[in-house]
Design a protein around this motif. Structure first.
Motif, PDB file in Angstrom:
ATOM      1  N   ASP A   1       0.820  -1.211   0.000  1.00 43.45           N
ATOM      2  CA  ASP A   1       0.000   0.000   0.000  1.00 43.45           C
ATOM      3  C   ASP A   1       0.861   1.273   0.000  1.00 43.45           C
ATOM      4  O   ASP A   1       1.999   1.267   0.465  1.00 43.45           O
ATOM      5  CB  ASP A   1      -0.896  -0.013   1.245  1.00 43.45           C
TER       6      ASP A   1
ATOM      7  N   LEU B   1       0.672   3.831   1.777  1.00 42.91           N
ATOM      8  CA  LEU B   1       1.040   4.295   3.117  1.00 42.91           C
ATOM      9  C   LEU B   1       2.283   3.574   3.636  1.00 42.91           C
ATOM     10  O   LEU B   1       3.111   4.161   4.350  1.00 42.91           O
ATOM     11  CB  LEU B   1      -0.136   4.043   4.069  1.00 42.91           C
ATOM     12  N   ILE B   2       2.421   2.301   3.264  1.00 45.46           N
ATOM     13  CA  ILE B   2       3.614   1.551   3.667  1.00 45.46           C
ATOM     14  C   ILE B   2       4.835   2.117   2.950  1.00 45.46           C
ATOM     15  O   ILE B   2       5.888   2.331   3.556  1.00 45.46           O
ATOM     16  CB  ILE B   2       3.442   0.052   3.356  1.00 45.46           C
TER      17      ILE B   2
ATOM     18  N   LEU C   1       5.995   5.218   4.656  1.00 48.78           N
ATOM     19  CA  LEU C   1       6.810   4.967   5.855  1.00 48.78           C
ATOM     20  C   LEU C   1       8.236   4.610   5.476  1.00 48.78           C
ATOM     21  O   LEU C   1       9.193   5.043   6.123  1.00 48.78           O
ATOM     22  CB  LEU C   1       6.190   3.836   6.673  1.00 48.78           C
TER      23      LEU C   1
ATOM     24  N   ASN D   1      11.935   7.002   6.041  1.00 49.49           N
ATOM     25  CA  ASN D   1      13.219   6.574   6.588  1.00 49.49           C
ATOM     26  C   ASN D   1      14.380   6.969   5.693  1.00 49.49           C
ATOM     27  O   ASN D   1      15.512   7.056   6.145  1.00 49.49           O
ATOM     28  CB  ASN D   1      13.235   5.051   6.775  1.00 49.49           C
ATOM     29  N   VAL D   2      14.101   7.161   4.391  1.00 48.05           N
ATOM     30  CA  VAL D   2      15.191   7.472   3.460  1.00 48.05           C
ATOM     31  C   VAL D   2      15.403   8.976   3.337  1.00 48.05           C
ATOM     32  O   VAL D   2      16.516   9.462   3.501  1.00 48.05           O
ATOM     33  CB  VAL D   2      14.890   6.863   2.072  1.00 48.05           C
TER      34      VAL D   2
ATOM     35  N   ILE E   1      -1.049  11.415   7.341  1.00 56.13           N
ATOM     36  CA  ILE E   1      -1.324  10.780   8.633  1.00 56.13           C
ATOM     37  C   ILE E   1      -0.064  10.130   9.192  1.00 56.13           C
ATOM     38  O   ILE E   1       0.165  10.115  10.389  1.00 56.13           O
ATOM     39  CB  ILE E   1      -2.476   9.753   8.489  1.00 56.13           C
ATOM     40  N   VAL E   2       0.807   9.608   8.305  1.00 56.73           N
ATOM     41  CA  VAL E   2       2.050   9.018   8.793  1.00 56.73           C
ATOM     42  C   VAL E   2       3.212  10.010   8.725  1.00 56.73           C
ATOM     43  O   VAL E   2       4.344   9.638   8.981  1.00 56.73           O
ATOM     44  CB  VAL E   2       2.411   7.726   8.017  1.00 56.73           C
TER      45      VAL E   2
ATOM     46  N   ARG F   1      -7.190  14.136  16.549  1.00 57.71           N
ATOM     47  CA  ARG F   1      -6.555  13.636  17.768  1.00 57.71           C
ATOM     48  C   ARG F   1      -6.858  14.550  18.956  1.00 57.71           C
ATOM     49  O   ARG F   1      -7.063  14.077  20.059  1.00 57.71           O
ATOM     50  CB  ARG F   1      -5.048  13.523  17.552  1.00 57.71           C
TER      51      ARG F   1
ATOM     52  N   TYR G   1      18.558   0.766   3.305  1.00 59.95           N
ATOM     53  CA  TYR G   1      17.385   0.370   4.073  1.00 59.95           C
ATOM     54  C   TYR G   1      16.953  -1.046   3.692  1.00 59.95           C
ATOM     55  O   TYR G   1      16.675  -1.873   4.547  1.00 59.95           O
ATOM     56  CB  TYR G   1      16.247   1.352   3.806  1.00 59.95           C
TER      57      TYR G   1
ATOM     58  N   VAL H   1      -3.396  -1.450   6.091  1.00 58.38           N
ATOM     59  CA  VAL H   1      -2.854  -0.241   6.716  1.00 58.38           C
ATOM     60  C   VAL H   1      -3.820   0.403   7.710  1.00 58.38           C
ATOM     61  O   VAL H   1      -3.506   1.422   8.311  1.00 58.38           O
ATOM     62  CB  VAL H   1      -2.459   0.821   5.656  1.00 58.38           C
TER      63      VAL H   1
ATOM     64  N   PHE I   1      -2.605   1.377  11.109  1.00 57.89           N
ATOM     65  CA  PHE I   1      -1.796   2.584  11.309  1.00 57.89           C
ATOM     66  C   PHE I   1      -2.528   3.596  12.186  1.00 57.89           C
ATOM     67  O   PHE I   1      -1.905   4.375  12.881  1.00 57.89           O
ATOM     68  CB  PHE I   1      -1.462   3.254   9.966  1.00 57.89           C
ATOM     69  N   VAL I   2      -3.848   3.630  12.102  1.00 56.73           N
ATOM     70  CA  VAL I   2      -4.607   4.574  12.916  1.00 56.73           C
ATOM     71  C   VAL I   2      -5.342   3.849  14.045  1.00 56.73           C
ATOM     72  O   VAL I   2      -6.216   4.420  14.680  1.00 56.73           O
ATOM     73  CB  VAL I   2      -5.612   5.388  12.064  1.00 56.73           C
TER      74      VAL I   2
ATOM     75  N   LEU J   1       2.947  -3.608  11.983  1.00 50.99           N
ATOM     76  CA  LEU J   1       3.893  -3.146  10.963  1.00 50.99           C
ATOM     77  C   LEU J   1       4.415  -1.759  11.297  1.00 50.99           C
ATOM     78  O   LEU J   1       5.628  -1.506  11.246  1.00 50.99           O
ATOM     79  CB  LEU J   1       3.216  -3.134   9.586  1.00 50.99           C
ATOM     80  N   ILE J   2       3.519  -0.845  11.689  1.00 50.50           N
ATOM     81  CA  ILE J   2       3.970   0.528  11.925  1.00 50.50           C
ATOM     82  C   ILE J   2       4.880   0.564  13.158  1.00 50.50           C
ATOM     83  O   ILE J   2       5.865   1.307  13.194  1.00 50.50           O
ATOM     84  CB  ILE J   2       2.792   1.513  12.049  1.00 50.50           C
TER      85      ILE J   2
ATOM     86  N   ILE K   1       8.245  -0.619  11.999  1.00 52.45           N
ATOM     87  CA  ILE K   1       8.965   0.375  11.190  1.00 52.45           C
ATOM     88  C   ILE K   1       9.481   1.507  12.070  1.00 52.45           C
ATOM     89  O   ILE K   1      10.633   1.908  11.987  1.00 52.45           O
ATOM     90  CB  ILE K   1       8.044   0.936  10.083  1.00 52.45           C
ATOM     91  N   ARG K   2       8.621   1.993  12.972  1.00 52.26           N
ATOM     92  CA  ARG K   2       9.006   3.129  13.816  1.00 52.26           C
ATOM     93  C   ARG K   2      10.136   2.770  14.770  1.00 52.26           C
ATOM     94  O   ARG K   2      10.952   3.605  15.111  1.00 52.26           O
ATOM     95  CB  ARG K   2       7.791   3.591  14.627  1.00 52.26           C
TER      96      ARG K   2
ATOM     97  N   PHE L   1      12.402   0.477  14.175  1.00 49.99           N
ATOM     98  CA  PHE L   1      13.537  -0.066  13.420  1.00 49.99           C
ATOM     99  C   PHE L   1      13.798  -1.537  13.694  1.00 49.99           C
ATOM    100  O   PHE L   1      14.937  -1.951  13.820  1.00 49.99           O
ATOM    101  CB  PHE L   1      14.805   0.759  13.675  1.00 49.99           C
TER     102      PHE L   1
END
Lengths: 270, 297
Positions: free
Chosen positions: A126, A128-129, A132, A136-137, A219-220, A234, B69, B240, B243-244, B253-254, B257-258, B260
């Protein structure tokens, strides 16, 4: 008096059995899903009551101050920029990949298979993935968002293009080859003019749908209006959240209208 | 000396000149239009480059991070490649499969719920079945709203209303699906053959009888095919939702990733990709089967 009989279609196990069985399985799975996901009337009722409260709190939608409105407008511009840049990058990279995955251009079965599978693999991740990963890059911000949209759509566009190329008319290509043209010329003058209108109208569709995806990419943390939206939700500032949603809806409607006009021109000209 | 035979008839110059001029003018006009289009696109591109804070120099410097990465994704904590020790790589397989199953269930329940809503509303916004223009317009606007707001935005709001967990995810997918499918269903209904419907109406059938025996048999195959396509999309979307905080594998997954946890990230990604691919292949088979069944009729 002779008896007239009306032939009434019978609903029996023999005629409708498979259909009933399938529906039963689907329903069973549905019921199982509801239980496993802990969805029950009590939760639904309290949830909907709270949702009603939230909707009431959203009215009237307002940004509260002009400076906030300008901030949202700026973020919305960023969202549009992400969508446009991402889609165009995807298009530029996707066109050659589409040729690579088309069976009538690349005749090697192995390359064709690898290209198709590769496209499917990237496509199943997706946006959104991807966002993310790109954060990082290149760090937080809209650049990561544009890259995310580009990487998730390259493969979708390439796949669509390869299908368009495979269904293209062979005769122009044969004509060019017969009159001594090279393979490159055959592609340039035989295939490209056929798929260009399809390509252009697909790009427009993708810009449209990416405007929608670009609103959530924030959102991310990958830039655009999504960041403000999730922030306002939020902290439970419902009026501002509703205002942002309204802004998104209007923007999407405008983009839709523009692309509809452009698409009609492109298809009309071809 | 080779002799050249001219077999192509050429018009005399005075007759030819206007034709070549017209051709040149037509080509020039087309070229001008294309150059204008390219110029506008480039201008917009530059503008969005500024808006999206694109920095080619930074990108060039950091593109190493991207390969870096992925190479980190391919290594375990011990420094070995992930495929050397699958047991270590997929250490959380049980948990992840359960979450993946939850993701699939969210997609399934969301799709079915949305499809049922779309099924009912699809008939309501067809001009051929409903006379009231206001009812049709209202339903259409409502569906448009449902499909324009992204599912994740619905999920964000529903998480507040319904609490964390799969329920808000299911609701968000259901609403978005209802909007998207409702439009497609309405288009299918707009293209049906009206004769069976009129036949039932003429023999005294009620509105429901007309829809049930006149419309539904004509549209069911198309509806099913669209719903299967939507299910595919929703499986991707459900991955996904976490994620929320709306359930499924996304949350795991999130977090990975966050924080590492590279090997975990790659393991979960591999599982998601496999799962999505299996679903894609499965629904494709089903859809093709459906098309064949229609053809055999």
């Amino acid at each position: 008096m002779s008896e007239r009989r009306l032939e009434i279609p019978r609903y029996g196990w023999r005629t409708h059995g498979p259909g009933f069985a399938m529906i039963a399985v689907l329903l069973l799975l549905y019921a199982g899903g509801l239980t496993l996901l802990e969805i029950n009337p009590a939760r639904l009722i309290t949830g909907f009551a709270r949702l009603g409260d939230i909707v009431m709190l959203m009215l009237p939608p307002t940004p509260e101050t002009w400076s906030r409105f300008l901030v949202y407008l700026d973020a919305l511009g960023q969202t549009l920029a992400i969508a446009f840049l991402g889609t165009l990058t995807a298009a530029i990279l996707g066109l050659p990949l589409g040729f690579l995955a088309a069976r009538n251009i690349v005749t090697s079965r192995i390359i064709h298979f690898l290209a198709r599978r590769g496209l499917d693999t990237v496509r199943s991740v997706d946006t959104l993935i991807w966002a993310l990963i790109w954060i990082n890059v290149v760090g937080l911000g809209p650049f990561a968002g544009a890259l995310a949209i580009a990487s998730s759509d390259v493969c979708a566009l390439a796949k669509l293009m390869s299908e368009a190329i495979e269904t293209a008319d062979r005769r122009p290509v044969e004509g060019i080859m017969a009159s001594g043209g090279t393979r490159a010329e055959a592609i340039r003058f035989g295939i490209l003019p056929q798929i260009m209108p399809v390509f252009a109208s697909q790009i427009l569709y993708y810009i449209e749908s990416n405007t929608r995806s670009a609103t959530i990419i924030g959102i991310v943390g990958a830039g655009g209006i999504g960041m403000h939206l999730s922030e306002q939700i939020r902290v439970l500032e419902w009026q501002q959240a509703a205002f942002i949603i309204l802004m998104v809806l209007i923007t999407v409607a405008i983009i839709d209208a523009i692309s509809r006009v452009l698409r009609r021109n492109i298809i009309g000209r071809a | 000396m080779p002799h050249v035979i001219h077999t192509v008839p050429v018009l005399p110059a005075p007759q030819l000149a206007p034709l070549t001029d017209a051709y040149a003018a037509a080509i020039a006009a087309k070229r001008r239009q294309m150059i204008l289009g390219i110029a506008i696109t480039l201008f917009l591109l530059a503008l969005s480059g500024l808006g999206a804070e694109v920095d080619p120099a930074m990108f060039w410097n950091k593109i190493g991070n991207f390969t870096d990465y992925f190479s980190r994704l391919a290594h375990l904590d011990s420094g070995e490649y992930v495929w050397t020790d699958p047991a270590e790589w997929f250490w959380g397989l049980r948990r992840w499969t359960r979450l993946l199953g939850e993701t699939l269930l969210i997609a399934y329940v969301g799709t079915i719920t949305g499809a049922v809503v779309a099924f009912c509303t699809g008939f309501l916004c067809s001009a051929r079945l409903v006379k009231s223009a206001t009812l049709r317009a209202t339903v259409r606007r409502l569906l448009e709203f449902c499909r324009t707001v992204p599912d994740l935005v619905f999920a964000l709001i529903f998480v507040v209303a319904f609490g964390l967990g799969p329920l808000p995810g299911v609701m968000a997918l259901a609403i978005h699906t209802a909007g998207a499918l409702g439009k497609l269903f309405a288009e299918v209904v707009d293209n049906i053959d009206l004769k069976p419907v009129e036949g039932i109406a003429a023999s005294g059938g009620s509105w429901f009888a007309q829809v049930r025996f006149g419309v539904v048999p004509q549209v069911l195959a198309n509806f099913t095919s669209y719903t299967l396509l939507r299910f595919e999309i929703n499986v991707r979307g459900a991955s996904v939702l976490g994620f929320v905080g709306a359930g499924g594998i996304g949350e795991e997954l999130i977090i990975a990733i966050r924080r590492f946890y590279y090997a975990d990230v790659s393991a979960i990604l591999v599982l998601i990709v496999l799962c999505v691919m299996l679903i894609d292949i499965g629904t494709e088979k089903l859809r093709h089967g459906l098309v064949r069944m229609e053809g055999a009729r």
